[in-house]
Design an enzyme around this catalytic site. Sequence first.
Site, PDB file in Angstrom:
ATOM      1  N   GLU A 175       0.888  -1.179   0.000  1.00 40.61           N
ATOM      2  CA  GLU A 175       0.000   0.000   0.000  1.00 40.61           C
ATOM      3  C   GLU A 175       0.914   1.213   0.000  1.00 40.61           C
ATOM      4  OE1 GLU A 175      -3.129  -0.223  -0.391  1.00 40.61           O
ATOM      5  OE2 GLU A 175      -3.443  -2.346   0.021  1.00 40.61           O
TER       6      GLU A 175
ATOM      7  N   CYS B  71      -1.842   9.131   2.335  1.00 35.82           N
ATOM      8  CA  CYS B  71      -1.582   8.595   1.000  1.00 35.82           C
ATOM      9  C   CYS B  71      -2.692   9.046   0.064  1.00 35.82           C
ATOM     10  CB  CYS B  71      -1.501   7.087   1.056  1.00 35.82           C
ATOM     11  SG  CYS B  71      -2.941   6.335   1.824  1.00 35.82           S
TER      12      CYS B  71
HETATM   13  P1  NAD Z   1       8.726   4.847   4.390  1.00 37.15           P
HETATM   14  O1  NAD Z   1       8.578   3.990   3.194  1.00 37.15           O
HETATM   15  O2  NAD Z   1       9.966   5.643   4.530  1.00 37.15           O
HETATM   16  O3  NAD Z   1       8.597   3.989   5.735  1.00 37.15           O
HETATM   17  C1  NAD Z   1       7.485   3.181   6.007  1.00 37.15           C
HETATM   18  C2  NAD Z   1       7.901   2.037   6.926  1.00 37.15           C
HETATM   19  O4  NAD Z   1       8.850   1.234   6.252  1.00 37.15           O
HETATM   20  C3  NAD Z   1       8.564   2.482   8.218  1.00 37.15           C
HETATM   21  O5  NAD Z   1       8.136   1.643   9.271  1.00 37.15           O
HETATM   22  C4  NAD Z   1      10.039   2.253   7.940  1.00 37.15           C
HETATM   23  O6  NAD Z   1      10.786   2.003   9.096  1.00 37.15           O
HETATM   24  C5  NAD Z   1       9.998   1.023   7.063  1.00 37.15           C
HETATM   25  N1  NAD Z   1      11.164   0.849   6.190  1.00 37.15           N
HETATM   26  C6  NAD Z   1      11.971   1.801   5.658  1.00 37.15           C
HETATM   27  N2  NAD Z   1      12.943   1.236   4.929  1.00 37.15           N
HETATM   28  C7  NAD Z   1      12.757  -0.101   4.982  1.00 37.15           C
HETATM   29  C8  NAD Z   1      13.438  -1.225   4.411  1.00 37.15           C
HETATM   30  N3  NAD Z   1      14.514  -1.079   3.659  1.00 37.15           N
HETATM   31  N4  NAD Z   1      12.963  -2.454   4.667  1.00 37.15           N
HETATM   32  C9  NAD Z   1      11.859  -2.626   5.428  1.00 37.15           C
HETATM   33  N5  NAD Z   1      11.180  -1.600   6.006  1.00 37.15           N
HETATM   34  C10 NAD Z   1      11.624  -0.352   5.776  1.00 37.15           C
HETATM   35  O7  NAD Z   1       7.437   5.777   4.384  1.00 37.15           O
HETATM   36  P2  NAD Z   1       7.105   7.021   5.293  1.00 37.15           P
HETATM   37  O8  NAD Z   1       7.705   8.229   4.711  1.00 37.15           O
HETATM   38  O9  NAD Z   1       7.335   6.700   6.719  1.00 37.15           O
HETATM   39  O10 NAD Z   1       5.518   7.060   5.068  1.00 37.15           O
HETATM   40  C11 NAD Z   1       4.908   7.788   4.098  1.00 37.15           C
HETATM   41  C12 NAD Z   1       4.541   6.942   2.895  1.00 37.15           C
HETATM   42  O11 NAD Z   1       3.571   5.962   3.232  1.00 37.15           O
HETATM   43  C13 NAD Z   1       3.898   7.774   1.798  1.00 37.15           C
HETATM   44  O12 NAD Z   1       4.419   7.385   0.564  1.00 37.15           O
HETATM   45  C14 NAD Z   1       2.431   7.417   1.907  1.00 37.15           C
HETATM   46  O13 NAD Z   1       1.688   7.639   0.732  1.00 37.15           O
HETATM   47  C15 NAD Z   1       2.519   5.978   2.273  1.00 37.15           C
HETATM   48  N6  NAD Z   1       1.246   5.502   2.842  1.00 37.15           N
HETATM   49  C16 NAD Z   1       0.457   4.687   2.072  1.00 37.15           C
HETATM   50  C17 NAD Z   1      -0.778   4.257   2.550  1.00 37.15           C
HETATM   51  C18 NAD Z   1      -1.661   3.374   1.708  1.00 37.15           C
HETATM   52  O14 NAD Z   1      -2.560   2.741   2.266  1.00 37.15           O
HETATM   53  N7  NAD Z   1      -1.470   3.310   0.395  1.00 37.15           N
HETATM   54  C19 NAD Z   1      -1.202   4.649   3.830  1.00 37.15           C
HETATM   55  C20 NAD Z   1      -0.368   5.468   4.586  1.00 37.15           C
HETATM   56  C21 NAD Z   1       0.863   5.891   4.077  1.00 37.15           C
END
Ligand code: NAD
Length: 490
Positions: free
Chosen positions: A254, A288
């Site tokens: 997502e 998002c």
């Molecule tokens: P991010 O991708 O930086 O981090 C999200 C999660 O992934 C965190 O818990 C982080 O620790 C983990 N993570 C980071 N690198 C990783 C790796 N290499 N391996 C495994 N896990 C890892 O995102 P963010 O900036 O914290 O959140 C914002 C993003 O989330 C935006 O793009 C937003 O659109 C998206 N989002 C999507 C939805 C949806 O339902 N489509 C809902 C909420 C947020």
Amino acid sequence: MKDNLIPEVIPNWVNGSECLAGSGDTIDKISPVNGRRICGLTRSAADDIKKAVAAAQTAQPAWAGLTPVERGEQIYRITRLMREEQENFATIIATETGMAFSAALGETGAAIAQGEFMAGEGRRLYGGTTTSAVQDKYAMTVRQPVGVAGLIIAANTPIANIAWKVFPALICGNAAVLKAAEDTPATAWYFGRIAQRAGLPAGVLNIVQGAGDEAGAALVEHPEVGVVSFTGSTAVGRHIAAVAGERLARVSLELGGKNPLLVCDDADLECALKWTLLSAFSNAGQRCAAASRILVFDTVYDRFRELLVRGAEALRVGPGDEDDYGPVINQRQLNNMLAVVERAKRNGATVLTGGHRLIDDTHAAGCYLAPTLIEGVGPQDEISTTELFGPVACLYRVENFSTALQLANASPYGLTACIHTRSIHRATEFTQKVQAGVAVINAGTYGSEPHMPFGGFKQSGNGTREPGTEALNVYSELKAIYTNIDSGAL
Ligand code: NAD
């Protein structure tokens, strides 16, 4: 505000107990409201993740051995305690994210509703029955658990993000390891405490804290994690899909959005204005499903732009219930947005309002970005194609319905979309043709319901849908069963 809810260091929950990472290292959690340290979170590494996955593996068979109704009753016990404790949840969420207490309370309510819906699935969890071409043969499908689910979430709506993954994973009979977002560790920890108090058997839900490229990466790489469900950025999602895909784990992604909201010349402009402001700026644009591309028909563009700029400038920014939105989650995100806006300006974009940090006495220590509206950008410019995840939206002038639809679809993302019109013809054509997983008429680009599927086209996901009953497909294996009867034995 009760300050004593959050411990000095947020521990993991492994096998029903709190524990710290083996290294003893911690990461600071900084308040986006005032820049001060709120707490530390334990910094889990691969060894800590191994322990959590082992606990989940051990607990899973007995959990799967309960009937789905019994699992549902356990989930109901969790949601009942969440309701009793909803003010504590809201206090923790508001403290960690800077969102208003009332907004945090609303989010907690949505998470509870999600749990109640999934608990009810214990009485359904439908498979299918069908016909057979062969005499005395019967065909059906049943759902079975995958095993251990690895759940990784973003910080933007912390308790809702937890609910969207944990409840469907558990009702399907999986045990789970949840990797909390590093910006909202306490919300996840508190949820673990509630689950424990509600009597969830030890090891069924393990919660690990730490950095994405350490704790998160170790969870994705672990060979015993059968399904990885990720909510976060498209860049990280793409990496996770590659790593987990290599070992043929199931992956649900997502991801981000760059969602269009179209205002037609026959729209109720007051209604369109209200929803544009909410879609672009509520929760500081950290959704998002936020509207970051506002497409407006030429004939009403100047009028709508004036209304929108005035509306944005009237928004109150701060962490209180009287404010319209709070800070963005951390300094890094804020700097990223400011840099993209600066580059857009250098490329000829016009900043209609905002575009800067708020630096007056009440805001200077926090991560506050003024409501920002920009025009004069091309559809392929960086600011049109990059998700900023903040209170920033671009306006685009469109000639007619067909150019509007074309522009709405000219994006690498395809998460949500909205049209404001009084025409059933335009509304129907838009919802049918827009490349988005969610299409809305005359409201906002956000606002999904627990029983409806949510997810995106194109780079907003990988085709899965959570929540709704569609989430069950992420967390269960479908088994086809054929029963052959010996008619002579009757
Ligand atoms: P991010 O991708 O930086 O981090 C999200 C999660 O992934 C965190 O818990 C982080 O620790 C983990 N993570 C980071 N690198 C990783 C790796 N290499 N391996 C495994 N896990 C890892 O995102 P963010 O900036 O914290 O959140 C914002 C993003 O989330 C935006 O793009 C937003 O659109 C998206 N989002 C999507 C939805 C949806 O339902 N489509 C809902 C909420 C947020």
